[in-house]
Design a protein around this motif. Structure first.
Motif, mmCIF file in Angstrom:
data_model
loop_
_atom_site.group_PDB
_atom_site.id
_atom_site.type_symbol
_atom_site.label_atom_id
_atom_site.label_comp_id
_atom_site.label_asym_id
_atom_site.label_seq_id
_atom_site.Cartn_x
_atom_site.Cartn_y
_atom_site.Cartn_z
ATOM 1 N N ARG A 292 0.800 -1.134 0.067
ATOM 2 C CA ARG A 292 -0.084 -0.086 0.095
ATOM 3 C C ARG A 292 0.771 1.234 0.045
ATOM 4 O O ARG A 292 2.127 1.039 0.463
ATOM 5 N N GLY A 293 0.349 2.280 -0.531
ATOM 6 C CA GLY A 293 0.901 3.485 -0.497
ATOM 7 C C GLY A 293 2.073 3.674 -1.685
ATOM 8 O O GLY A 293 2.217 2.776 -2.644
ATOM 9 N N GLY A 294 3.332 4.371 -1.442
ATOM 10 C CA GLY A 294 4.265 4.703 -2.430
ATOM 11 C C GLY A 294 5.133 3.475 -2.714
ATOM 12 O O GLY A 294 5.874 3.515 -3.723
ATOM 13 N N LYS A 295 5.074 2.292 -1.875
ATOM 14 C CA LYS A 295 6.236 1.447 -1.844
ATOM 15 C C LYS A 295 5.454 0.074 -2.361
ATOM 16 O O LYS A 295 5.928 -0.947 -2.599
ATOM 17 N N ALA A 296 4.146 0.307 -2.796
ATOM 18 C CA ALA A 296 3.269 -0.837 -3.251
ATOM 19 C C ALA A 296 3.775 -1.597 -4.332
ATOM 20 O O ALA A 296 3.738 -2.816 -4.655
ATOM 21 N N GLY A 297 4.565 -0.916 -5.376
ATOM 22 C CA GLY A 297 5.293 -1.590 -6.429
ATOM 23 C C GLY A 297 6.435 -2.208 -6.288
ATOM 24 O O GLY A 297 6.876 -2.867 -7.356
ATOM 25 N N GLU A 298 7.046 -2.028 -4.808
ATOM 26 C CA GLU A 298 8.244 -2.830 -4.613
ATOM 27 C C GLU A 298 7.833 -4.506 -4.027
ATOM 28 O O GLU A 298 6.693 -4.407 -3.762
ATOM 29 N N ILE A 299 8.957 -5.287 -4.093
ATOM 30 C CA ILE A 299 8.544 -6.573 -3.866
ATOM 31 C C ILE A 299 9.415 -7.282 -2.898
ATOM 32 O O ILE A 299 10.423 -7.157 -2.799
ATOM 33 N N VAL A 300 8.948 -7.774 -2.004
ATOM 34 C CA VAL A 300 9.538 -8.889 -1.048
ATOM 35 C C VAL A 300 8.928 -10.114 -1.153
ATOM 36 O O VAL A 300 7.583 -10.592 -1.529
ATOM 37 N N MET A 301 9.873 -11.281 -1.553
ATOM 38 C CA MET A 301 9.182 -12.630 -1.776
ATOM 39 C C MET A 301 9.973 -13.745 -0.830
ATOM 40 O O MET A 301 10.796 -13.375 -0.153
ATOM 41 N N LEU A 302 9.144 -14.647 -0.663
ATOM 42 C CA LEU A 302 9.460 -15.766 0.168
ATOM 43 C C LEU A 302 8.929 -17.030 -1.109
ATOM 44 O O LEU A 302 8.099 -16.899 -1.775
ATOM 45 N N ASP A 492 9.038 -27.728 14.912
ATOM 46 C CA ASP A 492 9.901 -26.939 13.913
ATOM 47 C C ASP A 492 9.278 -26.312 13.021
ATOM 48 O O ASP A 492 9.748 -24.998 12.524
ATOM 49 N N LEU A 493 8.110 -26.727 12.375
ATOM 50 C CA LEU A 493 7.498 -25.901 11.222
ATOM 51 C C LEU A 493 6.774 -24.783 11.733
ATOM 52 O O LEU A 493 6.881 -23.597 11.267
ATOM 53 N N LYS A 494 6.293 -24.678 13.111
ATOM 54 C CA LYS A 494 5.676 -23.609 13.777
ATOM 55 C C LYS A 494 6.641 -22.727 13.874
ATOM 56 O O LYS A 494 6.424 -21.275 13.647
ATOM 57 N N GLN A 495 7.942 -22.882 14.522
ATOM 58 C CA GLN A 495 8.771 -21.971 14.806
ATOM 59 C C GLN A 495 9.314 -21.406 13.398
ATOM 60 O O GLN A 495 9.759 -19.929 13.434
ATOM 61 N N ALA A 496 9.616 -21.876 12.548
ATOM 62 C CA ALA A 496 10.041 -21.512 11.174
ATOM 63 C C ALA A 496 9.045 -20.731 10.530
ATOM 64 O O ALA A 496 9.425 -19.459 10.022
ATOM 65 N N ALA A 497 7.782 -20.856 10.551
ATOM 66 C CA ALA A 497 6.769 -20.221 9.975
ATOM 67 C C ALA A 497 6.848 -18.727 10.738
ATOM 68 O O ALA A 497 6.529 -17.724 10.056
ATOM 69 N N ALA A 498 6.803 -18.589 12.123
ATOM 70 C CA ALA A 498 6.953 -17.444 12.835
ATOM 71 C C ALA A 498 7.812 -16.451 12.345
ATOM 72 O O ALA A 498 7.983 -15.342 12.098
ATOM 73 N N ILE A 499 9.266 -17.044 12.120
ATOM 74 C CA ILE A 499 10.528 -16.287 11.732
ATOM 75 C C ILE A 499 10.188 -15.871 10.191
ATOM 76 O O ILE A 499 10.536 -14.762 10.059
ATOM 77 N N VAL A 500 9.983 -16.508 9.474
ATOM 78 C CA VAL A 500 9.653 -16.192 8.009
ATOM 79 C C VAL A 500 8.453 -15.235 8.001
ATOM 80 O O VAL A 500 8.720 -14.138 7.365
ATOM 81 N N ALA A 501 7.481 -15.044 8.670
ATOM 82 C CA ALA A 501 6.416 -14.237 8.728
ATOM 83 C C ALA A 501 6.961 -13.057 9.277
ATOM 84 O O ALA A 501 6.796 -11.851 8.653
ATOM 85 N N SER A 502 7.909 -12.923 10.354
ATOM 86 C CA SER A 502 8.417 -11.686 10.870
ATOM 87 C C SER A 502 9.329 -11.149 9.757
ATOM 88 O O SER A 502 9.421 -9.827 9.501
ATOM 89 N N PHE A 503 10.353 -11.934 9.163
ATOM 90 C CA PHE A 503 11.164 -11.431 8.306
ATOM 91 C C PHE A 503 10.567 -10.575 6.903
ATOM 92 O O PHE A 503 11.209 -9.708 6.819
ATOM 93 N N VAL A 504 9.767 -11.479 6.397
ATOM 94 C CA VAL A 504 9.155 -10.806 5.330
ATOM 95 C C VAL A 504 8.519 -9.559 5.622
ATOM 96 O O VAL A 504 8.449 -8.559 4.822
ATOM 97 N N TYR A 505 7.552 -9.515 6.707
ATOM 98 C CA TYR A 505 6.942 -8.553 7.234
ATOM 99 C C TYR A 505 7.931 -7.001 7.328
ATOM 100 O O TYR A 505 7.633 -6.068 6.848
ATOM 101 N N HIS A 506 9.054 -7.400 8.055
ATOM 102 C CA HIS A 506 10.021 -6.153 8.398
ATOM 103 C C HIS A 506 10.543 -5.750 7.199
ATOM 104 O O HIS A 506 10.750 -4.717 6.761
ATOM 105 N N ALA A 507 10.960 -6.669 6.210
ATOM 106 C CA ALA A 507 11.373 -6.168 4.841
ATOM 107 C C ALA A 507 10.619 -5.573 4.266
ATOM 108 O O ALA A 507 11.015 -4.698 3.316
ATOM 109 N N ALA A 508 9.038 -5.891 4.183
ATOM 110 C CA ALA A 508 8.247 -5.082 3.439
ATOM 111 C C ALA A 508 7.916 -3.714 4.208
ATOM 112 O O ALA A 508 7.396 -2.615 3.373
ATOM 113 N N MET A 509 8.363 -3.567 5.334
ATOM 114 C CA MET A 509 7.910 -2.157 6.144
ATOM 115 C C MET A 509 9.189 -1.190 6.299
ATOM 116 O O MET A 509 9.093 -0.091 6.631
ATOM 117 N N ARG A 510 10.377 -1.941 5.912
ATOM 118 C CA ARG A 510 11.726 -1.064 6.509
ATOM 119 C C ARG A 510 11.687 0.352 5.398
ATOM 120 O O ARG A 510 11.177 -0.085 4.439
#
Length: 522
Positions: A292-302, A492-510
């Motif tokens: 959303r906003g001015g950075k909506a055209g930029e991309i973070v991928m997983l 282990d899958l639960k732990q990994a999913a939490a970390i991935v979600a946090s990483f991509v969210y912060h990459a999308a917001m910085r």
């Protein structure tokens, strides 16, 4: 966003939204759906060889789940001319003499079926060069050939399953200055070309000589069948004869009997078929949470590769990665994340045949080196090709921020490889700190390879793979018939999913996209 206090000035300046991390952890740890996703992929759909009917079902089912979760732009994207689909439904090998005994063997992908049981004498052949084929001309009709010598059993000195300890994680911090790889690359090109030429010629030779079937020894002991592809997936090329990999402890006695000049008679029955007459495209599955906003055209991928080999259920390699990446997207939707940049998930196909799906996607959307015109170069994997000119960048190249991948089994995340990108290390250290209490602490300078993040890294885009506990991935599971649900740790899958979600969210917001390391031309 709240800035955490962590060691290192640069890391301390990297904002971390602890409120969002808390919401992600609550959803991931207390309302997880990762195991349901993982179970459906492995035990309902099953193995997912690229272009097989099971892979098509996986593409369709994951599209439906993404749509159910409210993701946008859900679609499959084709990549050209992968080859034909193939599947098998049954396989058996029996020793008929000198005594009767069922033998444990499974077919290699893209080899034909037997069209009913076939019986023949076993014959040991040694084919290491093209010249070796001449030794067997006129001698193989009606035979079932054994392709390897017997192998001595080696008892293991380490436990089958391992988790990283403090010493192991510390060792990952060391960076080995790379040696000049010119000679090594030339050797790899020579070996690859010779191996491909020999396989093609042997396929054609066995068919012409009337061989009934071929057996090779599994690469692992203890009854595990490690098996990949044989024949050819390409229409118009010889698929050879039915070829199977056999458990070492069942294969070795056959060779020893022949070495004693004791006749061995076998019965082989393989029900396998090609599902297409012509070469077909493969398909990646994609979906997004729009920015959303001015950075909506930029991309973070997983992403993770959804294709697998065919004898297990593709659980650790790589339904685990797919389930984690899908769960990360579900979590972000469930917690109401509204990222500035678009977050895009990709479930790749053709990874097991050389990162084909992700390479094609990167080439279409971001960048690629010019295709070689030399047929010999064109036949090589992208990693072995010589430079063909300057990188050709597409419109989205400069809009891309980062790609995060999972494909080292199902073990829990212990950190992330920085892929020699020193500028991202303090950023990743900050993002990892809220997960120190669940074992993720390490940012390693070093590269890691052999999976889909390399398709991004190769063209200068930030692509990363997480550090994972090995479990028994490289002792029992990888590309074997034991790659099943039972070898995976749900927590282990639960732990990994939490970390991935946090990483991509912060990459999308910085504020800025993730920094890039200098591009090394091929």
């Amino acid at each position: 966003m709240v800035c955490m206090g962590i060691s290192g000035v640069a890391a301390a300046q990297e904002p971390v939204d602890l409120d969002m991390v808390n919401r992600i952890r609550q959803e991931a740890f207390h309302r997880s759906q990762v195991l349901e996703t993982f179970s459906h992929l492995t035990e309902t759909i099953g193995p997912r060889l690229t272009n097989s009917p099971q892979m098509a079902r996986a593409n369709a089912w994951t599209r439906d789940k993404f749509s159910e979760w409210g993701l946008a732009n859900v679609h499959d994207e084709a990549f050209d001319d992968f080859g034909r689909g193939w599947e098998f439904s049954n396989a058996s090998v029996e020793m008929l003499s000198p005594r009767t005994l069922p033998l444990h063997a499974l077919p290699k992908a893209w080899t034909p079926g037997t069209n009913g049981p076939v019986e023949g004498e076993a014959m040991l052949v040694t084919i290491k060069t093209l010249a070796d084929l001449d030794k067997y001309k006129g001698k193989l009709a009606g035979k079932i050939v054994l392709l390897n010598e017997a192998r001595e059993y080696k008892r293991g000195a380490e436990p089958d399953s391992n988790r990283h300890d403090d010493a192991g994680l510390a060792e990952l911090q060391a960076f080995a200055v790379p040696k000049d790889k010119t000679k090594e690359r030339a050797k790899r090109i020579k070996e690859f070309s010779e191996r491909q030429a020999l396989a093609k010629a042997t396929n054609e030779f066995f068919v012409a000589e009337g061989v009934l079937a071929a057996l090779s020894i599994s690469g692992w002991d203890n009854g595990i069948i490690r098996v990949g592809g044989g024949g050819s997936r390409k229409a118009g090329e010889s698929v050879g004869v039915p070829e199977l990999a056999m458990a070492a402890e069942h294969y070795n006695p056959l060779v020893r009997a022949l070495e004693r000049t004791q006749p061995v008679k076998l019965r082989v029955n393989v029900q396998a078929r090609f599902t297409d007459e012509t070469n077909q495209p493969g398909h990646n599955t994609l979906a997004e949470i729009p920015g959303r906003g001015g950075k909506a055209g930029e991309i973070v991928m997983l992403g993770a590769h959804m294709d697998s080999w065919h004898t297990g259920t593709g659980a650790a390699d790589n339904a685990a990665g797919v389930a984690v990446m899908m769960e990360a997207m579900r979590i972000l939707k469930a917690v109401g994340a509204r990222p500035n940049r678009t977050i895009r998930v990709a479930l790749w196909s053709g990874e097991e045949q050389g990162l084909i799906g992700s390479q094609a996607y990167v080439a279409q959307h971001f960048a690629a080196y010019p295709e070689p015109t030399d047929p010999a170069q064109k036949a090589l994997p992208a990693s072995l090709r010589e430079s063909t000119g300057a990188l050709q960048k597409k419109r989205d190249y400069d809009r891309f921020s980062a790609y995060f991948n999972m494909d080292n089994g199902s073990g829990r995340f212990r950190g992330i490889y920085a892929q020699e990108n020193l500028a991202v290390m303090p950023i990743f250290k900050a993002w990892l700190e809220p997960f120190h209490d669940v074992g993720a602490t390490t940012v390693a300078t070093r590269n890691t390879g052999s999976t889909d993040h390399v398709s991004f890294d190769r063209v200068g885009l930030p692509g990363f793979q997480f550090i994972q506990d090995r479990l028994d991935y490289f002792s029992n599971v990888h590309h074997s018939d034991l790659d099943t649900w039972d070898h995976v740790e749900p927590e282990d899958l639960k732990q990994a999913a939490a970390i991935v979600a946090s990483f991509v969210y912060h990459a999308a917001m910085r504020e800025e996209r993730l920094p890039r390391k200098p591009l090394l031309e091929n």
